[in-house]
Design a protein around this motif. Sequence first.
Motif, PDB file in Angstrom:
ATOM      1  N   GLY A  44       0.808  -1.227   0.000  1.00 53.86           N
ATOM      2  CA  GLY A  44       0.000   0.000   0.000  1.00 53.86           C
ATOM      3  C   GLY A  44       0.842   1.279   0.000  1.00 53.86           C
ATOM      4  O   GLY A  44       1.965   1.289   0.489  1.00 53.86           O
ATOM      5  N   ASP A  45       0.261   2.372  -0.516  1.00 52.57           N
ATOM      6  CA  ASP A  45       1.031   3.613  -0.671  1.00 52.57           C
ATOM      7  C   ASP A  45       1.188   4.368   0.636  1.00 52.57           C
ATOM      8  O   ASP A  45       2.285   4.683   1.069  1.00 52.57           O
ATOM      9  N   ALA A  46       0.045   4.616   1.272  1.00 53.18           N
ATOM     10  CA  ALA A  46       0.085   5.478   2.460  1.00 53.18           C
ATOM     11  C   ALA A  46       0.359   4.696   3.737  1.00 53.18           C
ATOM     12  O   ALA A  46       0.122   5.181   4.827  1.00 53.18           O
ATOM     13  N   ASP A  47       0.814   3.477   3.614  1.00 55.46           N
ATOM     14  CA  ASP A  47       1.071   2.664   4.800  1.00 55.46           C
ATOM     15  C   ASP A  47       2.525   2.814   5.225  1.00 55.46           C
ATOM     16  O   ASP A  47       3.431   2.431   4.513  1.00 55.46           O
ATOM     17  N   TYR A  48       2.707   3.359   6.411  1.00 57.34           N
ATOM     18  CA  TYR A  48       4.076   3.586   6.884  1.00 57.34           C
ATOM     19  C   TYR A  48       4.540   2.517   7.861  1.00 57.34           C
ATOM     20  O   TYR A  48       5.608   2.619   8.436  1.00 57.34           O
ATOM     21  N   VAL A  49       3.679   1.532   8.052  1.00 47.98           N
ATOM     22  CA  VAL A  49       3.970   0.509   9.055  1.00 47.98           C
ATOM     23  C   VAL A  49       5.339  -0.122   8.814  1.00 47.98           C
ATOM     24  O   VAL A  49       6.157  -0.255   9.727  1.00 47.98           O
ATOM     25  N   LYS A  50       5.577  -0.478   7.554  1.00 44.84           N
ATOM     26  CA  LYS A  50       6.844  -1.132   7.199  1.00 44.84           C
ATOM     27  C   LYS A  50       8.058  -0.311   7.617  1.00 44.84           C
ATOM     28  O   LYS A  50       8.995  -0.836   8.217  1.00 44.84           O
ATOM     29  N   ASP A  51       8.018   0.973   7.282  1.00 47.80           N
ATOM     30  CA  ASP A  51       9.173   1.841   7.582  1.00 47.80           C
ATOM     31  C   ASP A  51       9.460   1.867   9.075  1.00 47.80           C
ATOM     32  O   ASP A  51      10.597   1.754   9.511  1.00 47.80           O
ATOM     33  N   ILE A  52       8.380   2.005   9.858  1.00 45.64           N
ATOM     34  CA  ILE A  52       8.551   2.107  11.313  1.00 45.64           C
ATOM     35  C   ILE A  52       9.123   0.805  11.858  1.00 45.64           C
ATOM     36  O   ILE A  52      10.024   0.801  12.701  1.00 45.64           O
ATOM     37  N   LEU A  53       8.580  -0.315  11.351  1.00 49.08           N
ATOM     38  CA  LEU A  53       9.032  -1.612  11.856  1.00 49.08           C
ATOM     39  C   LEU A  53      10.506  -1.831  11.533  1.00 49.08           C
ATOM     40  O   LEU A  53      11.256  -2.357  12.349  1.00 49.08           O
ATOM     41  N   GLN A  54      10.910  -1.397  10.346  1.00 45.74           N
ATOM     42  CA  GLN A  54      12.325  -1.538   9.961  1.00 45.74           C
ATOM     43  C   GLN A  54      13.206  -0.759  10.932  1.00 45.74           C
ATOM     44  O   GLN A  54      14.283  -1.206  11.292  1.00 45.74           O
ATOM     45  N   GLU A  55      12.690   0.383  11.373  1.00 45.19           N
ATOM     46  CA  GLU A  55      13.460   1.204  12.327  1.00 45.19           C
ATOM     47  C   GLU A  55      13.582   0.508  13.672  1.00 45.19           C
ATOM     48  O   GLU A  55      14.603   0.570  14.329  1.00 45.19           O
ATOM     49  N   LEU A  56      12.477  -0.139  14.067  1.00 44.54           N
ATOM     50  CA  LEU A  56      12.383  -0.665  15.430  1.00 44.54           C
ATOM     51  C   LEU A  56      13.028  -2.032  15.628  1.00 44.54           C
ATOM     52  O   LEU A  56      13.426  -2.381  16.730  1.00 44.54           O
ATOM     53  N   GLY A  57      13.062  -2.841  14.588  1.00 44.80           N
ATOM     54  CA  GLY A  57      13.559  -4.188  14.830  1.00 44.80           C
ATOM     55  C   GLY A  57      13.906  -4.917  13.556  1.00 44.80           C
ATOM     56  O   GLY A  57      14.099  -4.306  12.509  1.00 44.80           O
ATOM     57  N   GLU A  58      13.971  -6.235  13.677  1.00 46.74           N
ATOM     58  CA  GLU A  58      14.301  -7.065  12.515  1.00 46.74           C
ATOM     59  C   GLU A  58      13.062  -7.804  12.080  1.00 46.74           C
ATOM     60  O   GLU A  58      12.692  -8.811  12.674  1.00 46.74           O
ATOM     61  N   ILE A  59      12.422  -7.259  11.077  1.00 43.05           N
ATOM     62  CA  ILE A  59      11.142  -7.823  10.641  1.00 43.05           C
ATOM     63  C   ILE A  59      11.278  -8.324   9.212  1.00 43.05           C
ATOM     64  O   ILE A  59      11.826  -7.648   8.351  1.00 43.05           O
ATOM     65  N   ASN A  60      10.760  -9.531   8.983  1.00 44.80           N
ATOM     66  CA  ASN A  60      10.709 -10.069   7.622  1.00 44.80           C
ATOM     67  C   ASN A  60       9.324  -9.837   7.043  1.00 44.80           C
ATOM     68  O   ASN A  60       8.331 -10.113   7.712  1.00 44.80           O
ATOM     69  N   PHE A  61       9.266  -9.333   5.857  1.00 41.19           N
ATOM     70  CA  PHE A  61       7.989  -9.158   5.174  1.00 41.19           C
ATOM     71  C   PHE A  61       7.862 -10.256   4.147  1.00 41.19           C
ATOM     72  O   PHE A  61       8.629 -10.307   3.189  1.00 41.19           O
ATOM     73  N   TRP A  62       6.922 -11.150   4.393  1.00 43.46           N
ATOM     74  CA  TRP A  62       6.774 -12.317   3.536  1.00 43.46           C
ATOM     75  C   TRP A  62       5.561 -12.182   2.646  1.00 43.46           C
ATOM     76  O   TRP A  62       4.608 -11.482   2.966  1.00 43.46           O
ATOM     77  N   LYS A  63       5.631 -12.938   1.580  1.00 41.26           N
ATOM     78  CA  LYS A  63       4.413 -13.217   0.817  1.00 41.26           C
ATOM     79  C   LYS A  63       4.185 -14.706   1.006  1.00 41.26           C
ATOM     80  O   LYS A  63       4.886 -15.531   0.424  1.00 41.26           O
TER      81      LYS A  63
END
Length: 406
Positions: free
Chosen positions: A259-278
């Motif tokens: 999604g375009d206006a979703d900043y969740v990913k950016d914040i999570l990258q800042e906070l920890g080690e998160i894998n984004f899977w499909k």
Amino acid sequence: MLHTCDNPGLLPISEAISAILLQLECPNTQEKVTLVSARGRVLAKDIVSKIQVPPADNSAMDGYAMRCEDLAISNNLQLMGTALAGQPFTGTVAEGQCVRIMTGAIIPTGANSVVMQENTQADGNTITFKQIPDEDNSVRKAGEDIQLGQVVVAKDTKLTAAHLALIASIGVAEVDVTTKLTVGLIATGDELTPAGQDLAPGAIYESNRYALQALLEDYPVKVIDYGIVKDDKTSLRKVFFQADQDCDLVLSCGGVSVGDADYVKDILQELGEINFWKVAIKPGKPFAFGKLKQAWFCGLPGNPVSSYVTFEQLVTPLIEKLTGQQTSSPHYFIAKAAETIRKRPGRADYQRGIFYRDETGELWVKPNGKQGSGIMSSIANANCYMMLPQESANINQGEPVKIEPF
Ligand code: AMP
Ligand code: MG
């Protein structure tokens, strides 16, 4: 043309679950709770019996206790007294004698068998036996349910009502259980409005937290609800930061797809080690897992059916492991497809279905209407998942389907 895969980079569900479970450590914190508050908690230690159950030989019937060998000589025995549950007969049953006995009463010293009342006749103090029993007839033997030193409920078991009764039956009033997991819930999206308020143009009612909170009630967790958070970096950063400090596990929904206006990913990258899977799951697909500064994190897709299904399929094994529970595999049955079930190869599909038996007892299943990932009524009015394997294409009428009843 047949689509073999929506996306070659999709992660099979089993691999996603293994990757999650591999990273998690089992809990090592535990607490004592009273039995009345232990339902749904996970045992941290084996429960070992310090007594035998029943504690003594006792009668399974209302009737008469005697020495069975005496009845080989005469059918008539002399009544000497009564044994009630909780009020034992204090004497000894000697040759030619019997004692009236009630269910649960201890077998008197000397006696070795019981004949039920219906098979006897009383005439004053003379009891006539119409049945010649073997030894231990209608006798519940000491320790026949639970023996001394026996493990009655094993560590890692999630306690049910029956377990609680069993534990109480050996006189244990407190149990050691794993500590509750603190789980934070965050819904993200500018469009989300809490139920009970007026809906502005373009807005929708937030519903995922209601499902997640209710689903979490089946687990030994304490939920902290952080509510709805707008899609802006400052608010998201603040709430994720707070949840990370408060919780063992943070669950968010929305904002993990492209999604375009979703900043969740950016914040999570800042906070920890998160894998984004499909993940190769339908509904579902976008799913994030990892560790924030201290809490575990799962990012569920925003679509209501997707968040529900990914919670059940991917998050519950994780919660089980973090609460020390034996991982459970859901019960399933094989039903026949009542109509063609549409499916493309590439993702494991958890379609919502209705199963039923026909007059011959045969089990059938059919899809419950539209299967879109936003169509919550497809779950609410269904009674099972039809679990269609990743590689399977359309399923024809009459072909077998694995179903998981709700
Ligand atoms: P997203 O994953 O944020 O792109 O959201 C996907 C779809 O799910 C959008 O149509 C959202 O409006 C909807 N959605 C996201 N979060 C929720 C929620 N908590 N409750 C209901 N619908 C949601
Ligand atoms: Mg969103």
